[in-house]
Design a protein around this motif. Structure first.
Motif, PDB file in Angstrom:
ATOM      1  N   THR A  72       0.825  -1.201   0.000  1.00  0.00           N
ATOM      2  CA  THR A  72       0.000   0.000   0.000  1.00  0.00           C
ATOM      3  C   THR A  72       0.861   1.253   0.000  1.00  0.00           C
ATOM      4  O   THR A  72       0.578   2.226  -0.717  1.00  0.00           O
ATOM      5  N   LYS A  73       1.946   1.238   0.817  1.00  0.00           N
ATOM      6  CA  LYS A  73       2.792   2.429   0.959  1.00  0.00           C
ATOM      7  C   LYS A  73       3.702   2.623  -0.258  1.00  0.00           C
ATOM      8  O   LYS A  73       3.943   3.754  -0.711  1.00  0.00           O
ATOM      9  N   PHE A  74       4.265   1.512  -0.776  1.00  0.00           N
ATOM     10  CA  PHE A  74       5.211   1.599  -1.902  1.00  0.00           C
ATOM     11  C   PHE A  74       4.731   0.705  -3.059  1.00  0.00           C
ATOM     12  O   PHE A  74       5.343  -0.326  -3.372  1.00  0.00           O
ATOM     13  N   PRO A  75       3.633   1.047  -3.684  1.00  0.00           N
ATOM     14  CA  PRO A  75       3.067   0.161  -4.719  1.00  0.00           C
ATOM     15  C   PRO A  75       3.970  -0.013  -5.935  1.00  0.00           C
ATOM     16  O   PRO A  75       4.018  -1.089  -6.530  1.00  0.00           O
ATOM     17  N   ALA A  76       4.719   1.028  -6.293  1.00  0.00           N
ATOM     18  CA  ALA A  76       5.541   0.953  -7.521  1.00  0.00           C
ATOM     19  C   ALA A  76       6.920   0.342  -7.274  1.00  0.00           C
ATOM     20  O   ALA A  76       7.547  -0.202  -8.186  1.00  0.00           O
ATOM     21  N   THR A  77       7.418   0.439  -6.060  1.00  0.00           N
ATOM     22  CA  THR A  77       8.808   0.004  -5.777  1.00  0.00           C
ATOM     23  C   THR A  77       8.873  -1.099  -4.734  1.00  0.00           C
ATOM     24  O   THR A  77       9.875  -1.240  -4.047  1.00  0.00           O
TER      25      THR A  77
END
Length: 709
Positions: A66-71
């Protein structure tokens, strides 16, 4: 027998295991501050720790996505590099923990592709049996390298799995999940180490002088030998490459029609054409098949006439000569051969190089002590001998590859034997020469020191005679002074005898030095010296008459007792006994006896040769023997005893006219061909002289051998 185990990335295995293994995770706040995580991750885990001191791993995975969806994948890799930042625990009670542990093991097996991975030790065990079945040696470098690559691939799989297990160990709360996997890697490593160790015992690189497998195949082509193909051992069928080559050989070498046998030229070129880039490996495998009797020499071999046999033998020699020449150049870098090596090149250059190497040894030792000279020379000769042994090993290996049907390089074997015998003879001659030089040098030093002492005796005698004469011309009251001069001379004589005794003992302790001739010279001198003293005493006696009788009697008693045995420490002891060193141990006495036995053996070996030479010398001397009656006596220049010209046979030097007893000079001429005094030659060089070293060297450089011998 190949296996490929695709393993996912290490951080993926770690994450999947914690995600599905019922684990809880907590963050160590003190470690978080010191870590080098990115600021965003530090803030995220700091806030998470304040809300939830412990959190289930699936919840952590959900929050990160949720916090870092892309990385999120990059975040997983970064977290994996900080194993001390987190602490993991099992969820639930003991029963649920056991189920979670079993679930983790099952999950890890799936991640490690265990269905294929677990086969590695069984395959390695089977592979070890194949290695043991093959007649491997350093003569198969390409095949051994191929097999080593196979083992190294399996070892790389085990290393990768061990790395995964050791990394997971830092994150899991208990090692019991990983224990069976560590036990598996340990047993597998043991088997693979045995394979590697066995293969590396044969690893020695390609033989730059004789590639056995390639040479064997080429020589079979020259000989035209025929073979049958037998069944491949079952264990070798499990090695894919070996089995593939065998099947190709079987297909290409299948007899057609009534022909039941085949030769290597029938299929080897086609085999190499089908497997390009692996020609050397194929050649080694074909030779392996021959050694394992998979390729079996056929009973029906083509009949060869004697001219054809000779032609084949010469062709084999010509084929192997370049390999032999390459080894010769490696062992003796001073040798160079033309592009096309011939038999005459070998016969001419190899003995010359060995003789030059030996002569260089003789020159290089000139500035050393005698012991160092002999030690260095013997060491150098041993190195040259080892080089010839290496050439003999080449011939043995070549004959082994050819087989018993054709005998090749007989002339080279004879040449090697000749060179080894010649080296051994030259070594003995050089050592004897060095010992003789040392003996003569030491004897010269001893004689020179004795001459100095005898010179002082002469001066003392002259002083005694002069002072006695002067004193006697004065008054008889000076008789006491005359007596004092006698005692003074006695003291000088005693000191001289003691000094000579010490010198002869010192030099006589060395078993290589013959001091008997020096003792003989001393005895002659004392005899002459006694005559001079007696003459002096006779003059005094006549001059002084009865008035000086007590003094003269004392002098005569002293002179009568002058003997060579005054050098001996006790009465009745012979010179030989005195020269024997006292208190020798049993080992030293045995060593001395062995040395004497060796010298006697050498003398026995020379006896026959010298007797034949002596006959020639006597025939020559018969024309030079003279009987003189005008001169009554003279002194022999060899034994220093009196020659009676009226009764004895003697010989005179044509140059200096010095005389010697016939037998004395005959003994001398057995060892020399020159005069004892002036050095002029008695014999012409062409008559009964020893062969010159240069002539021997010439013969050694061009030994005569026939190829058919």
């Amino acid at each position: 027998m190949t296996i490929e185990v695709p393993l996912p990335p290490l951080e993926q295995i770690w994450w999947e295991l914690l995600l599905h293994g019922d684990y809880k995770i907590s963050v160590k706040s003190e470690k978080l501050t010191e870590s080098n995580l990115s600021p965003e991750l530090k803030q995220f885990f700091g806030e998470l720790h304040q809300k939830f001191p412990e959190i289930a791993f699936p919840e952590l995975d959900k929050d990160l996505k949720t916090k870092f969806p892309a990385t999120v994948e990059t975040v997983k890799k970064e977290l994996f590099t900080h194993p001390t930042l987190f602490q993991t625990k099992w969820q639930g009670n003991e029963k649920t923990r056991k189920k979670a542990s079993e679930k983790s093991v099952s999950l890890l097996e799936t991640l490690l592709n265990w269905q294929e991975t677990r086969k590695v030790p069984d395959i390695a065990t089977e592979f070890l049996g194949i290695i043991s079945a093959l007649p491997l040696s350093k003569d198969f470098p390409v095949l051994i390298a191929y097999l080593l690559q196979r083992v190294e691939r399996w070892e790389a799989i085990i290393v990768e799995i061990e790395t995964i297990l050791n990394s997971l160990k830092a994150f899991l709360p208990s090692k019991e999940v990983l224990t069976p996997f560590f036990e598996w890697t340990g047993s597998t490593n043991l088997i693979l180490n045995q394979c590697t160790k066995k293969l590396k015992t044969f690893k020695g690189g390609e033989n730059e002088f004789l590639e056995d497998a390639q040479v064997w195949v080429s020589m079979r082509e020259i000989i035209g030998e025929r073979f049958n193909l037998t069944k491949l051992p079952k264990i070798l069928e499990n090695e894919a490459f070996i089995y593939k080559v065998y099947i190709l050989v079987k297909q290409l070498a299948t007899p057609k029609g009534a022909e039941q046998v085949f030769s290597l030229p029938d299929f080897v070129p086609q085999l190499k054409g089908k497997m390009k880039g692996q020609e050397k490996l194929i050649g080694e495998l074909v030779y392996i098949f021959f050694l394992m009797e998979i390729l079996e020499p056929a009973v029906q071999q083509p009949m060869l006439s004697k001219p054809r046999q000779r032609e084949v033998r010469e062709a084999l020699e010509q084929f192997l000569l370049p390999f032999y020449a390459k080894l010769v150049v490696f062992l003796f870098p001073q040798i160079t051969f033309p592009a096309v090596v011939t038999v005459e090149d070998i016969k001419k250059k190899l003995p010359t190089a060995i003789n030059l190497s030996r002569k260089e040894l003789e020159i290089s030792t000139s500035n050393q002590s005698n012991e160092e000279i002999i030690k260095t020379f013997n060491s150098g000769i041993e190195k040259i001998t080892r080089k010839i042994d290496a050439l003999n090993a080449f011939l043995s290996k070549s004959q082994e590859l050819v087989g018993n049907e054709f005998t090749i390089f007989t002339w080279l074997s004879q040449l090697h034997s000749y060179m080894q015998e010649n080296l051994k003879r030259k070594e003995g001659e050089f050592v004897e020469f060095v010992n003789n030089v040392e003996n003569e040098t030491q004897k010269g030093e001893l004689q020179e020191k004795i001459n100095e002492i005898t010179k002082s005796l002469e001066l003392s005698l002259h002083s005694y005679e002069e002072k006695s004469r002067v004193l006697l011309q004065e008054k008889s009251s000076q008789l006491q002074e005359v007596e004092g001069e006698i005692k003074k001379f006695e003291k000088t004589y005693s000191d001289a005898v003691e000094a000579i005794s010490t010198l002869i003992r010192q030099y006589g302790d060395d078993r290589h030095i013959n001091v008997y001739s020096v003792l003989k010279n001393w005895e002659t001198y004392i005899s002459d010296f006694q005559k001079k003293m007696k003459f002096s005493a006779s003059n005094l006696f006549t001059s002084l008459a009865d008035q000086f009788k007590p003094i003269l009697e004392a002098e005569r008693e002293f002179l009568d007792n002058i003997r060579i045995n005054e050098l001996n420490p006790s009465d009745g002891e012979t010179t030989a006994q005195w020269l024997t060193p006292p208190n020798l141990t049993l080992a030293e006495n045995r060593q001395r006896i062995q040395s004497l036995d060796q010298r006697l053996k050498q003398l026995d070996n020379l006896r026959e040769k010298l007797l034949q030479e002596r006959l020639g010398v006597e025939r020559y001397l018969a024309g030079t023997v003279q009987i003189e009656e005008k001169i009554e006596t003279a002194q022999c220049v060899v034994c220093h005893k009196v020659i009676n010209f009226a009764e004895d046979q003697f010989i005179k030097c044509p140059a200096c006219n010095r005389a010697a007893h016939y037998l004395c000079l005959a003994w001398w001429l057995e060892k020399h061909n020159n005069c004892v005094v002036c050095g002029s030659e008695y014999l012409k060089p062409d008559n009964f002289s020893y062969p010159e070293d240069e002539e021997q060297s010439s013969e050694e450089s061009n030994p005569s051998f026939s190829k058919d011998e």
